[in-house]
Design an enzyme around this catalytic site. Structure first.
Site, PDB file in Angstrom:
ATOM      1  N   HIS A   1      -7.692   2.584  -6.982  1.00  0.00           N
ATOM      2  CA  HIS A   1      -6.521   1.327  -7.233  1.00  0.00           C
ATOM      3  C   HIS A   1      -5.264   1.708  -7.359  1.00  0.00           C
ATOM      4  CE1 HIS A   1     -10.087  -1.749  -8.987  1.00  0.00           C
ATOM      5  NE2 HIS A   1     -10.005  -1.355  -7.541  1.00  0.00           N
TER       6      HIS A   1
ATOM      7  N   CYS B   1       6.041   1.663   0.547  1.00  0.00           N
ATOM      8  CA  CYS B   1       6.934   1.019   1.168  1.00  0.00           C
ATOM      9  C   CYS B   1       6.464  -0.454   1.501  1.00  0.00           C
ATOM     10  CB  CYS B   1       7.503   1.603   2.443  1.00  0.00           C
ATOM     11  SG  CYS B   1       8.943   0.735   3.251  1.00  0.00           S
TER      12      CYS B   1
END
Length: 426
Positions: free
Chosen positions: A240, A248
């Site tokens: 996770h 980005c």
């Protein structure tokens, strides 16, 4: 932030319960003498647990000629002591751990935590034997493991982050609508907080790391706190994401930014974008008290990608993202580990995310054992085929490690084993 998307796996928990019921019914029709595979029957003295080696179940008393166990006769009989745990019962837990280490050195079976029930004791002993038999074990750890390190859970308590606005803000779509508000209202108030910045591994993390040195295990963690990697644990996937890394937002089909898929931004300090971080920094340096108003900070502008100058996100899996969305989550390797292991050990997870669904589905389809370390048995998983071990993980996991060491010495004429397997699973 940990992934909480419920539909990543093709089968829901409700469907897995039906699979389990169908399998049990089929087994009963095949052999009327086969007991139902639940916790009550598992701990019946007349029922003998089986082990699985290379996907083949054999009786515990039956020797596996291909399973060669290694040990070093000159290895020290002294088990390394554990470091101080980060909770209010430091002295009691440390004394209990030291007493168990002395017992192991004297070939005396370790004592369980005083509040552990009989079913949990039987289940954890069975798991310790599986590990000492060299089975390939996959640990899946969740937020409950880090509670005693001072990090709040996502569910299960009135103070949990889950009870707040996480579902509304925890999406890429919400970030794109107003990145600065997303950071200041959501992310910096719920994750990049003082308790995360000062957190250290607790006895649970340290025990898993020590187990990894002598047993054939790997770890997939749902946690972004990076605490597993602050121990000596090597084989871990942070499925996770990780706090402190960034990615980005630019995922355009033609020429996507490398930081949106294959690379992480690891040289950015978000506090440089803040005017009020100094208050938090002073609080961290002066004391570790989390009960004050200086646990969070805000930023004045959104950090930009060093490659394409687009806004950047924390390197964490959001609700509307897939595990395959970024290479950092190593989903392909995670699936390999999930399918290659012999059994699963869940620690401090609520079974509400995609990776746990995937493990449960595979376990039920291939009849692999599942062990559950948790404080309680959640209503959503009561019907699942689990060996439950109830208690605080900073107490139960050290006990598991001590049991493994004890069984290793008992099965080796009192000599300590160096490790309990002859081949790592991929």
């Amino acid at each position: 932030m940990p992934k909480i998307k419920r539909n990543t796996s093709s089968t829901s928990l409700q469907e897995t319960r039906q699979q389990q019921q169908n399998r049990i019914a089929k087994n009963n029709n095949t052999n009327n003498n086969t007991p139902l595979n639940n916790n009550n029957n598992r701990n019946n003295n007349n029922i003998k647990p089986n082990k699985r080696i290379n996907n083949k179940r054999i009786d515990d008393d039956e020797e596996d000629e291909d399973e060669e166990m290694f040990f070093d006769e000159e290895i020290s009989t002294q088990i390394p002591t554990t470091t101080t745990t980060f909770n209010n019962n430091n002295n009691n837990l440390t004394n209990h751990t030291n007493n168990n280490l002395n017992n192991i050195n004297n070939n005396i079976e370790p004592e369980p935590p005083s509040n552990m029930d009989k079913t949990s004791i039987a289940n954890i002993k069975q798991l310790a034997k599986r590990l000492s038999q060299g089975q390939r074990v996959l640990f899946i750890t969740g937020a409950g493991l880090s509670v005693s390190s001072g990090i709040p859970t996502y569910r299960g308590s009135s103070n949990s982050i889950w009870s707040k606005f996480i579902m509304e803000y925890g999406t890429r779509k919400c970030f794109q609508s107003d990145p600065l508000d997303w950071y200041n209202t959501f992310w910096l108030q719920t994750h990049h907080r003082k308790e995360y910045l000062i957190a250290k591994p607790n006895e649970g993390h340290l025990s898993i790391s020590k187990i990894s040195k002598c047993c054939n295990i790997k770890v997939i963690t749902q946690n972004i706190d990076h605490l597993h990697s602050k121990t000596s644990l090597n084989h871990v996937i942070e499925v996770h994401g990780r706090l402190g890394l960034y990615k980005c937002i630019n995922q355009r089909r033609k020429q996507p930014c490398i930081y949106s898929k294959s690379h992480s931004i690891n040289n950015l300090e978000i506090t440089n974008y803040s005017n009020d971080f100094e208050k938090l920094n002073t609080s961290i340096n002066n004391n570790n008290n989390l009960n004050n108003n200086n646990n969070t900070f805000t930023i004045q502008q959104v950090p930009k990608c060093p490659s394409c100058n687009k806004p950047i996100l924390p390197q964490t899996l959001l609700f509307d993202e897939k595990y395959e969305s970024h290479d950092f989550y190593q989903w392909t390797k995670a699936l390999e580990w999930i399918y290659d292991c012999d059994l699963y050990v869940f620690v401090g997870t609520s079974f509400s995310v995609g990776v746990t669904h995937e493990c449960v589905n595979v376990a039920l389809n291939e009849e692999k054992e599942m062990y559950n370390f948790n404080l309680t048995i959640d209503n959503e998983i009561k019907e699942l085929d689990l060996f439950n071990i109830i208690g605080k993980s900073e107490q139960t996991l050290p006990y598991l490690y001590n049991l493994i060491q004890y069984y290793g010495k008992v099965g080796n004429n009192g000599k300590p084993r160096m490790y309990f397997y002859n081949k790592h699973f991929n």
